[in-house]
Design an enzyme around this catalytic site. Structure first.
Site, short mmCIF file in Angstrom:
data_model
loop_
_atom_site.label_atom_id
_atom_site.label_comp_id
_atom_site.label_asym_id
_atom_site.label_seq_id
_atom_site.Cartn_x
_atom_site.Cartn_y
_atom_site.Cartn_z
N GLY A 190 0.79 -1.21 0.00
CA GLY A 190 0.00 0.00 0.00
C GLY A 190 0.84 1.28 0.00
O GLY A 190 0.29 2.37 -0.04
N CYS A 191 2.14 1.14 0.02
CA CYS A 191 3.06 2.28 0.09
C CYS A 191 3.74 2.49 -1.26
O CYS A 191 4.39 1.58 -1.78
CB CYS A 191 4.10 2.03 1.17
SG CYS A 191 5.47 3.20 1.18
#
Length: 113
Positions: free
Chosen positions: A10-11
């Site tokens: 998610g980064c």
């Protein structure tokens, strides 16, 4: 070259670092540390090998680390908090045979390829 990345899909920085590793032809082991957190001993080794303290590897943004006083806490307390709440681990950490880097910014990975 073999590489291990402690990754958060998610980064964006973590995804971009992984892409750099793959583009360099590295044989990458991906560990989603939010699902499979490293042990305190492994984290201590990673930070030692990266030449940083556990406090420097602490994720402040989007966490309660500062409110809990973790930036000023001793190493053991910080490491225990990271193991209990892996979202406190700043990402991505990359380990190769040439060393370890906390890849913020992503280009730091180039130092160990």
């Amino acid at each position: 070259m073999k590489a291990t990345i402690w990754h958060n899909p998610g980064c964006g920085t973590s995804r971009n670092t992984l892409a750099l590793l793959e583009a360099a032809g590295a044989d990458v082991t991906v560990i989603e540390y939010l699902k499979t957190p490293p042990t305190a001993d492994k984290l201590a080794q990673l930070y030692r090998d990266a030449g940083i303290t556990p406090q420097q590897g602490l994720r402040l943004r989007g966490t309660e680390a500062e409110a809990r006083g973790l930036p000023g806490a001793d190493d053991a307390t910080v490491l225990a908090a990271m193991v209990a709440e892996p979202k406190l681990i700043e990402r991505p950490l990359v380990e190769t045979g040439r060393g370890v880097r906390l890849c913020r910014p992503k280009d730091l990975v180039l130092e160990i390829l």
